[in-house]
Design a protein around this motif. Structure first.
Motif, PDB file in Angstrom:
ATOM      1  N   ARG A  67       0.817  -1.203   0.000  1.00 23.74           N
ATOM      2  CA  ARG A  67       0.000   0.000   0.000  1.00 23.74           C
ATOM      3  C   ARG A  67       0.852   1.254   0.000  1.00 23.74           C
ATOM      4  O   ARG A  67       1.805   1.370   0.768  1.00 23.74           O
ATOM      5  CB  ARG A  67      -0.920  -0.010   1.213  1.00 23.74           C
ATOM      6  N   ASP A  69      -0.297   4.137   0.851  1.00 17.41           N
ATOM      7  CA  ASP A  69      -0.692   5.090   1.895  1.00 17.41           C
ATOM      8  C   ASP A  69      -0.029   4.820   3.240  1.00 17.41           C
ATOM      9  O   ASP A  69      -0.288   5.501   4.228  1.00 17.41           O
ATOM     10  CB  ASP A  69      -2.224   5.086   2.059  1.00 17.41           C
ATOM     11  N   ARG A 169       3.962  -7.843  -0.873  1.00 18.88           N
ATOM     12  CA  ARG A 169       4.270  -7.336   0.473  1.00 18.88           C
ATOM     13  C   ARG A 169       5.141  -8.314   1.280  1.00 18.88           C
ATOM     14  O   ARG A 169       6.013  -7.892   2.047  1.00 18.88           O
ATOM     15  CB  ARG A 169       2.943  -7.086   1.215  1.00 18.88           C
TER      16      ARG A 169
END
Ligand code: TYD
Length: 230
Positions: A67, A69, A169
């Motif tokens: 991600r 963010d 990830r």
């Protein structure tokens, strides 16, 4: 991490889990194994975690996305989501397959949580094990195959395949993380050698597959060939 005895396989089928680090060649081995099993007359269910079901595909996107963010998934949330994927996978794919008498070959299962969330994220191993046991109602593979690979070698393979920006990830975790993961897979195999087969994933894919087939052939007596089913 000692626990209660293995919960019995509920059908005539046979349950194989392929485990190992990222880049250990599980997908290739799974495909070759499925071809061989089908030639021998077995119904084969080829599946994986995370993402073996429609629900699991949605969970997989959350679990593996990097991600932008900065909203990092907490280790406990990660463990719960992998367990949720597994619960759905067992209920929807694995158990029905075993009940039909199929050979179910999954790319990853409980040991991935023990290795990645337990050893990698350093969550208490017994708690991760209890969570997985609850999610699966205690269903354990008849055989777990660990494709053992040096994390540095595997990272090199992945780099060739996808380029660094293509890493998900988990793959993007440190070498130390992947080293803990590897050691945990080997420790789990050493704990119950009768239920495990450890193969050197650095060997040629055909050699790895040959050893896997040699090991599996005598174990498959318990799985009814497709032609023998009513
Ligand atoms: P995937 O693309 O399936 O990787 P691979 O081809 O190496 O299996 O991604 C699955 C990733 O999720 C992988 O990095 C291992 C991780 N994982 C966990 O951390 N815990 C789990 O319980 C499972 C099933 C997978």
């Amino acid at each position: 991490m000692s626990g209660p005895a293995v919960s019995g396989n509920p059908g005539d089928g046979f349950f194989v889990a392929l485990e190992g680090g990222d880049g250990s060649g599980k997908t290739t081995q799974q495909r070759l194994l499925a071809d061989w099993l089908a030639e021998r007359g077995h119904e084969v269910v080829v599946t994986r975690e995370p993402g073996g079901t429609a629900t699991g595909t949605a969970l997989r996107a959350v679990l593996l996305a990097r991600r932008a963010d900065g909203d990092a998934l907490s280790p406990r949330a990660e463990a719960l989501l992998f367990a949720a994927d597994r619960a759905q996978h067992v209920a929807e794919v694995v158990l029905p397959g075993l009940r039909r008498g199929a050979v179910v070959v999954t790319d990853r299962y409980v040991d991935s949580s023990l290795a990645y969330q337990g050893a990698g994220r350093a969550l208490p191993a017994d708690e991760v094990e209890q969570l997985s046991r609850w999610a699966t109602d205690g269903l354990q593979p008849d055989l777990t195959v660990v494709l053992d690979v040096d994390p540095a070698t595997a990272a090199g393979r992945r780099g060739r395949d996808a380029g660094r920006t293509g890493e998900d990830r988990m793959e993007a975790e440190s070498l130390a993380f992947h080293t803990r993961v590897r050691e945990q897979f080997l420790a789990l195999a050493a704990r119950r050698p009768g239920r495990y087969l450890v193969l050197d994933a650095a060997d040629a894919a055909e050699d790895v597959q040959r050893r896997l087939r040699e090991h599996l052939a005598p174990l498959l007596r318990s799985a009814a060939p497709a032609g023998a089913r009513p």
